[in-house]
Scaffold this active site. Sequence first.
Site, PDB file in Angstrom:
ATOM      1  N   GLU A 140      -4.950   2.094  -4.501  1.00  0.00           N
ATOM      2  CA  GLU A 140      -3.429   2.532  -4.116  1.00  0.00           C
ATOM      3  C   GLU A 140      -2.436   0.774  -3.744  1.00  0.00           C
ATOM      4  O   GLU A 140      -1.112   0.752  -3.789  1.00  0.00           O
ATOM      5  CB  GLU A 140      -2.869   3.372  -3.500  1.00  0.00           C
ATOM      6  CG  GLU A 140      -3.216   3.207  -1.789  1.00  0.00           C
ATOM      7  CD  GLU A 140      -4.560   3.547  -1.858  1.00  0.00           C
ATOM      8  OE1 GLU A 140      -4.823   3.975  -1.009  1.00  0.00           O
ATOM      9  OE2 GLU A 140      -5.743   3.413  -2.394  1.00  0.00           O
ATOM     10  N   ASP A 160       1.312  -0.899   0.255  1.00  0.00           N
ATOM     11  CA  ASP A 160       0.429  -0.119   0.096  1.00  0.00           C
ATOM     12  C   ASP A 160       0.365   1.353  -0.121  1.00  0.00           C
ATOM     13  O   ASP A 160       1.367   1.593   0.634  1.00  0.00           O
ATOM     14  CB  ASP A 160      -1.032   0.321   0.885  1.00  0.00           C
ATOM     15  CG  ASP A 160      -2.150   1.406   0.821  1.00  0.00           C
ATOM     16  OD1 ASP A 160      -3.208   0.727   1.426  1.00  0.00           O
ATOM     17  OD2 ASP A 160      -1.718   2.279   1.515  1.00  0.00           O
ATOM     18  N   ILE A 161       0.935   2.092  -0.368  1.00  0.00           N
ATOM     19  CA  ILE A 161       0.865   3.553  -0.624  1.00  0.00           C
ATOM     20  C   ILE A 161       0.612   4.100   0.652  1.00  0.00           C
ATOM     21  O   ILE A 161       0.360   4.524   0.398  1.00  0.00           O
ATOM     22  CB  ILE A 161       0.850   4.388  -1.960  1.00  0.00           C
ATOM     23  CG1 ILE A 161       1.783   3.144  -3.185  1.00  0.00           C
ATOM     24  CG2 ILE A 161       1.950   5.232  -2.139  1.00  0.00           C
ATOM     25  CD1 ILE A 161       1.248   4.053  -5.057  1.00  0.00           C
TER      26      ILE A 161
END
Length: 324
Positions: A246, A203-204
């Site tokens: 994301e 996950d960003i």
Amino acid sequence: MDERLNLAPCGYVTISQEGMLIDMNKTFLQMTGFMYEEIAQKHIETIMSKTNKFIFHTYFYPYIRLYGHVEELFLSLLHKDGQSVPVLLNGKKANREGIEVIDCVMVSMGKRIGYEQEIRLAKKQLEEAFREKELALSKLEELHEEIEEKQERLIELNGKLEKLAITDKLTGLKNRRYFHIKLEEMIMQFEQNKQSFSLCLIDIDHFKQVNDTWGHAMGDQVLERLAKIAEETVRPKDTVLRYGGEEFIVLLPLTNAQEANHQAERLRLEIEKTTWPIDEITISVGVATYTSEDTRTTVVEKADHALYYSKRNGRNRVTHINDL
């Protein structure tokens, strides 16, 4: 098979993903004139003409793989005595004890206006062919070439459609649909050969701030660049996928927990040291290694739980579920 289903007023068959006849009811056997032993474990296309094989192969299989079901497919089966048996087919994918199969219901069709029109048209064309033999032969050759061209084009389009269905448009990576297909394959390999594998859920960090501050166009650029960096960083045997938003997933075949942690850390460091056109971009990673106690659901849930731990404890870090 349940007796009511066995004597239902419609044919009922179960076929494998490859088209092999696994089970069928008495009504279907009566429709086709075969004994159960004569066609059990044989390919369903063995009781179809060439034309119907083509329809079944180029429409039924691609559609059922993409959408999981097919409705109102009109085709003809071959009766044991060679006669054509027109049917209307509905099919749907099902999972039986971990094995994907396709259940099909076939309703026998009587004479239809469209079918009669085709016969009348074929008869008229045949009469014209006898009157103008040379012209008819020439026309048949042209039609044959046209059919071959359209068949090739249809196969090409089906291939493109299938590729689009498993590809993320923005990043060019494989998507969530492909992930479930690939995960199922890796689980089967594990069950057959005990080949260990792991997966990383990525996950960003603070990606919403990127969109809110710099706009969605910049957010898309970040996703595209991160996808490219990930593909260049992982090993050739690994698969990077966009899971959604994301979130990304990396499938790591033949990889134990220690190796998976190492590969995830390599990727995290590569993202961290990259110079971005905006503020620093980092990722949080959750890692899980498949065991004999897992299912396709639990292994993802474990990786998600480990990811949540990474994000809750400062982000920009890798956590393996075994370390919790």
